[in-house]
Design an enzyme around this catalytic site. Structure first.
Site, PDB file in Angstrom:
ATOM      1  N   LYS A 133       0.853  -1.185   0.000  1.00  0.00           N
ATOM      2  CA  LYS A 133       0.000   0.000   0.000  1.00  0.00           C
ATOM      3  C   LYS A 133       0.888   1.233   0.000  1.00  0.00           C
ATOM      4  O   LYS A 133       1.710   1.419   0.896  1.00  0.00           O
ATOM      5  CB  LYS A 133      -0.913  -0.011   1.224  1.00  0.00           C
ATOM      6  CG  LYS A 133      -1.765   1.241   1.330  1.00  0.00           C
ATOM      7  CD  LYS A 133      -2.786   1.137   2.431  1.00  0.00           C
ATOM      8  CE  LYS A 133      -3.562   2.437   2.544  1.00  0.00           C
ATOM      9  NZ  LYS A 133      -4.596   2.370   3.585  1.00  0.00           N
ATOM     10  N   LYS A 158      -2.264  -1.489  -3.859  1.00  0.00           N
ATOM     11  CA  LYS A 158      -3.127  -0.312  -3.786  1.00  0.00           C
ATOM     12  C   LYS A 158      -2.294   0.944  -3.824  1.00  0.00           C
ATOM     13  O   LYS A 158      -1.296   0.996  -3.095  1.00  0.00           O
ATOM     14  CB  LYS A 158      -3.896  -0.395  -2.468  1.00  0.00           C
ATOM     15  CG  LYS A 158      -4.755   0.785  -2.140  1.00  0.00           C
ATOM     16  CD  LYS A 158      -5.343   0.601  -0.774  1.00  0.00           C
ATOM     17  CE  LYS A 158      -6.144   1.835  -0.419  1.00  0.00           C
ATOM     18  NZ  LYS A 158      -6.724   1.740   0.890  1.00  0.00           N
TER      19      LYS A 158
END
Ligand code: PBG
Length: 324
Positions: A197, A249
């Site tokens: 992330k 992400k």
């Protein structure tokens, strides 16, 4: 002879032919809808930077969840927006906290027909907006935060969540929460690790969606966008700690990372098409600068082509419905 030896165009001649040779296609069951529920709301509230997405009331959340499941989405990822926040994010593991109450509602309504997931992170619940608790110097305290995540995970499991999305990027979070769940008899609860992330500007609209209190940024825990190989290290650690599924992400700006991760591991790899990716397309389409439906499909297919299994997307219900 001047003629081309190979004619790749032959396979592009008609729609049916192109469909027959398509390497990837979207399936409703691989789309997961992120949803926001806000404490004390009686009507859904719009989110300016995410046209078409709302903060739900308890009632409207259940209704929209059922509609999304009817449309064929594969799962729902719930985010809670509390009315009151504090330094330790007490609302996160309070059984009566907004997210845990909403989980119970949604599990009761559609839990036997879909996979109900919960975001496991403190940022929506802390008054400073960070994903963890702070130490005396104001820095995010990794190990003290793990305790809070374990407690939050237990509350979400008790509320009926089947998949917990660990999005806080604390070191050791997967193993720590796994041990807590197993110790309490929740060995069947699935851990989805937001393994890679990145600290991203593309989360901008999400901050409005959850009424984030954050000043500053998350660069001391989320990854630096300059680093690709580091993502493989994060993924390796999370899988070793027991992650059942790993996620990359944001999605579109990190397709190289997604492809590398998909090659590297044998657990499912998912991607999160984040709020900023959504907002950019919606804004351009609202101005008449882009063909909205084609842009959405192209972005989603690209994410699949890069190697994602399922995709979290704010367009999940709409696309699932369109796919029939
Ligand atoms: C953390 C979390 C965030 C998002 C999902 N989980 C925000 C952040 O890390 O700053 C962003 C999702 C999006 O932008 O759509 N709880």
């Amino acid at each position: 002879m001047p003629f081309p030896v190979e004619r790749p165009r032959r396979l592009r001649a008609t729609g049916p032919l192109r469909s027959l040779v398509a390497e990837h296609r979207l399936h409703p069951g691989e789309l997961i809808l992120p949803m926001f529920v806000r404490e004390e709301l009686t009507e859904p509230a719009s989110i300016t930077s995410m046209p078409g997405v709302v903060q739900h009331s308890r009632e409207s959340l259940v209704k929209a969840a059922a509609e999304a499941v009817d449309a064929g989405v594969g799962g729902l990822m719930l985010f809670g927006v509390p009315a009151v926040r504090d330094a330790r994010g007490s609302g996160a593991d309070d059984p009566d906290g907004v997210l845990n109450v909403a989980l119970r509602d949604v599990v009761e309504a559609v839990g036997d027909r879909t996979v109900v997931m919960a975001d496991l992170c403190l940022d929506e619940f802390t008054d400073h907006g960070h994903c963890g608790v702070l130490d005396d110097a104001g820095a995010v305290d990794n190990d003290a935060t793990l305790e809070r995540y374990a407690s939050m995970g237990l509350a979400q499991a008790a509320a009926g969540a089947k998949v917990l999305g660990l999005s806080g990027m604390m070191d050791g979070q997967v193993g720590y929460v796994r041990a807590a769940l197993d110790g309490a008899g929740y060995s069947d609860v699935v851990l989805l690790a937001y393994a890679a992330k990145y600290a991203s500007a593309f989360y901008g609209p999400f901050r409005e969606a959850v009424d984030s209190q954050l000043k500053g940024d998350r660069r001391t825990y989320q990854q630096d966008s300059a680093n690709g190989r580091e993502a493989l290290r994060e993924v390796r650690l999370d899988v070793a700690e027991g992650a059942d599924i790993v996620m990359v992400k944001p999605a579109l700006p990190y397709l190289d990372v997604l492809a590398a991760v998909a090659r590297e591991v044998d657990v499912p790899v998912w991607a999160y098409q984040v709020s900023g990716e959504y907002a950019m397309v919606e804004a351009a389409a609202a101005n008449g600068w882009i063909d909205r439906e084609r842009a959405i499909t192209e972005a989603l297919v690209s994410i699949k082509r890069a190697g994602a299994g399922a995709v979290l997307t704010y367009w999940a219900a709409e696309v699932a419905r369109a796919l029939g």
